[in-house]
Design an enzyme around this catalytic site. Structure first.
Site, mmCIF file in Angstrom:
data_model
loop_
_atom_site.group_PDB
_atom_site.id
_atom_site.type_symbol
_atom_site.label_atom_id
_atom_site.label_comp_id
_atom_site.label_asym_id
_atom_site.label_seq_id
_atom_site.Cartn_x
_atom_site.Cartn_y
_atom_site.Cartn_z
ATOM 1 N N GLU A 1 -4.891 2.430 -4.028
ATOM 2 C CA GLU A 1 -3.425 2.511 -4.025
ATOM 3 C C GLU A 1 -2.841 1.290 -3.320
ATOM 4 O O GLU A 1 -1.773 1.325 -2.739
ATOM 5 C CB GLU A 1 -2.964 3.834 -3.466
ATOM 6 C CG GLU A 1 -3.001 4.180 -2.023
ATOM 7 C CD GLU A 1 -4.150 3.777 -1.108
ATOM 8 O OE1 GLU A 1 -5.168 3.218 -1.576
ATOM 9 O OE2 GLU A 1 -4.001 4.011 0.092
ATOM 10 N N ASP B 1 0.853 -1.198 0.000
ATOM 11 C CA ASP B 1 0.000 0.000 0.000
ATOM 12 C C ASP B 1 0.889 1.248 0.000
ATOM 13 O O ASP B 1 1.805 1.369 0.822
ATOM 14 C CB ASP B 1 -0.888 -0.020 1.263
ATOM 15 C CG ASP B 1 -1.931 1.079 1.248
ATOM 16 O OD1 ASP B 1 -3.101 0.782 0.947
ATOM 17 O OD2 ASP B 1 -1.570 2.244 1.530
ATOM 18 N N ILE B 2 0.618 2.153 -0.938
ATOM 19 C CA ILE B 2 1.440 3.369 -1.037
ATOM 20 C C ILE B 2 1.135 4.270 0.171
ATOM 21 O O ILE B 2 -0.032 4.421 0.551
ATOM 22 C CB ILE B 2 1.154 4.110 -2.360
ATOM 23 C CG1 ILE B 2 1.324 3.150 -3.533
ATOM 24 C CG2 ILE B 2 2.084 5.312 -2.513
ATOM 25 C CD1 ILE B 2 0.900 3.721 -4.864
HETATM 26 N N1 LIG Z 1 -4.593 9.482 -8.579
HETATM 27 C C1 LIG Z 1 -5.335 8.467 -8.157
HETATM 28 N N2 LIG Z 1 -5.719 8.424 -6.864
HETATM 29 C C2 LIG Z 1 -6.436 7.396 -6.437
HETATM 30 C C3 LIG Z 1 -6.837 6.364 -7.304
HETATM 31 N N3 LIG Z 1 -7.541 5.452 -6.590
HETATM 32 C C4 LIG Z 1 -7.606 5.915 -5.321
HETATM 33 N N4 LIG Z 1 -6.923 7.087 -5.203
HETATM 34 C C5 LIG Z 1 -6.749 7.921 -4.037
HETATM 35 O O1 LIG Z 1 -5.923 7.250 -3.083
HETATM 36 C C6 LIG Z 1 -6.124 7.899 -1.827
HETATM 37 C C7 LIG Z 1 -6.021 6.864 -0.718
HETATM 38 O O2 LIG Z 1 -6.038 7.578 0.492
HETATM 39 P P1 LIG Z 1 -6.040 6.889 1.915
HETATM 40 O O3 LIG Z 1 -6.889 5.633 1.853
HETATM 41 O O4 LIG Z 1 -6.416 7.922 2.904
HETATM 42 O O5 LIG Z 1 -4.583 6.373 2.139
HETATM 43 P P2 LIG Z 1 -3.188 7.134 2.179
HETATM 44 O O6 LIG Z 1 -3.334 8.601 1.968
HETATM 45 O O7 LIG Z 1 -2.269 6.421 1.241
HETATM 46 O O8 LIG Z 1 -2.717 6.889 3.656
HETATM 47 P P3 LIG Z 1 -2.015 5.606 4.258
HETATM 48 O O9 LIG Z 1 -2.454 4.420 3.415
HETATM 49 O O10 LIG Z 1 -2.528 5.522 5.642
HETATM 50 O O11 LIG Z 1 -0.564 5.833 4.175
HETATM 51 C C8 LIG Z 1 -7.474 8.601 -1.898
HETATM 52 O O12 LIG Z 1 -7.274 9.987 -1.878
HETATM 53 C C9 LIG Z 1 -8.029 8.188 -3.275
HETATM 54 O O13 LIG Z 1 -8.751 9.230 -3.873
HETATM 55 C C10 LIG Z 1 -6.443 6.459 -8.674
HETATM 56 O O14 LIG Z 1 -6.732 5.610 -9.524
HETATM 57 N N5 LIG Z 1 -5.693 7.514 -9.057
#
Ligand SMILES: Nc1nc2c(ncn2[C@@H]2O[C@H](COP(=O)(O)OP(=O)(O)OP(=O)(O)O)[C@@H](O)[C@H]2O)c(=O)[nH]1
Length: 352
Positions: A262, A219-220
């Site tokens: 992500e 997970d990013i």
């Molecule tokens: N650019 C882009 N963003 C995406 C996509 N799918 C999901 N996201 C974004 O990924 C983000 C995931 O955020 P969170 O679940 O809060 O996780 P995080 O910010 O990585 O925090 P941690 O996992 O706790 O480190 C959200 O803002 C989604 O909108 C995509 O296909 N493209």
């Protein structure tokens, strides 16, 4: 009209190639009718060749309506003149049957039914015309038989060509649909549904062979922040590039899927927990050490947290995932940008 069929370039390429075949047949007929001393029919074929040449040019310039109009006019006029001049037994009416598959794919609903009924009525009218009006330029019985056999052969060849074209189109459309249904468009990795199906197959194989299988959840970190600060496009680029990094670091038969926004799931066949941890560390390091340039003049720091578990005999994918998810949670809660591999869920984290 069936718009999608009309918009498909390969359909028009077939129509264009059909013009070459038809023109070649008409050139042959020009010689045959000169030889049989039927100058009118010979010159009809010259006009036909010109019509097919113009239709070929029209298809090449994407003037598909004009091309189709010319081809259809030629077929109707040629079938009619052939029947009127040398009789029904010439077999020129068979070419009208080519309209049936053409109409079936290019028209829909009432329009298709009306066109097919009109074709059928026209076909019967030609047949009865032959009773009512004997051929205007009859040719010898042997020549008539020869032309009949030739026309049957050409129509057989054209139907076969069409049949193979449609079969090929269906196969390629199915392939495209399968790909769309199983691959994530952005990363070109398996989507969640397909990754799950492949992972389940791999686990049952592992149960039969008793070989180890490990599962990684990646997970990013702070991905929301990347989107918020650098924009959604940059976020997409990071996802795309991390998919590339993973493909580069992993083996051909490892299963890599986009599990969520992500988050990625990787199933490593014939891999135990220790080796998977080593691979996880390699992925983590490749992602964090990549120079993620930005428009803001400084490099972006991208890191990922990783959780790993190893499959136990006869264990379901969900249970294996649950352990990897707990390991991922541990990586996140211990500061992110790290790899955690666990054999068992620690007691204080057991939820059911
Ligand atoms: N650019 C882009 N963003 C995406 C996509 N799918 C999901 N996201 C974004 O990924 C983000 C995931 O955020 P969170 O679940 O809060 O996780 P995080 O910010 O990585 O925090 P941690 O996992 O706790 O480190 C959200 O803002 C989604 O909108 C995509 O296909 N493209």
């Amino acid at each position: 009209m069936e718009r999608s069929m009309h918009q498909r370039p390969e359909f028009w390429r077939v129509a264009q190639r059909t013009c070459i075949i038809a023109a070649a047949v008409d050139i042959a007929f020009f010689g045959i009718f000169l030889y049989l001393n039927s100058p009118i029919l010979a010159w009809v074929n010259v006009v036909s060749v010109v019509m097919y040449a113009v239709a070929y040019y029209a298809y090449g310039k994407r003037m598909n309506g004009l091309g189709t109009f010319l081809v259809w006019t030629e077929v109707i006029v040629h079938a009619t003149l052939g029947t009127v001049l040398i009789g029904w037994d010439s077999g020129f009416h068979y070419y009208l049957l080519m309209f049936i598959p053409a109409l079936a794919v290019t028209m829909r609903g009432t329009a298709a039914v009306v066109a097919l009924v009109a074709l059928w009525a026209f076909y019967l009218a030609l047949y009865f015309l032959d009773f009512w009006q004997p051929p205007l330029q009859p040719i010898g019985a042997n020549a008539l038989l020869g032309i009949h056999i030739f026309n049957v052969a050409v129509v057989f060849a054209m139907f076969s060509y069409l049949g193979f074209f449609y079969a090929k189109s269906i196969t390629s459309a199915n392939r495209k649909l399968n790909r769309l249904a199983s691959v994530d468009e952005l990363t070109q990795l398996y989507n969640r549904r397909q990754a799950r199906a492949l992972a389940e197959t791999e686990l049952s194989r592992a149960d039969r062979t008793s070989l180890p299988v490990a599962l990684i959840l990646l997970d990013i970190d702070h991905f929301k922040l990347i989107n918020d600060v650098y924009g959604h496009d940059k976020g997409d680029h990071v996802l795309e590039y991390i998919a590339k990094i993973m493909k580069g670091e992993l083996r051909q038969h490892d299963i890599i899927g986009r599990w969520g926004g992500e988050e990625f799931m990787i199933l490593l066949p014939e891999t135990d927990l220790a080796h998977a941890e080593y691979i996880g560390e390699r992925l983590r390091s490749a992602i964090s050490s990549y120079a993620w340039g930005t428009d803001l003049g400084h490099d972006l720091q991208v890191t990922a947290s990783i959780g790993i578990s190893q499959h136990k005999e006869n264990e379901t994918l969900n249970r294996l995932l649950k352990r990897a998810d707990t390991a991922l949670y541990m990586s996140k809660s211990e500061g992110r940008n790290r790899v955690t591999a666990i054999h068992e869920i620690p007691k204080h984290l057991v939820t059911n």
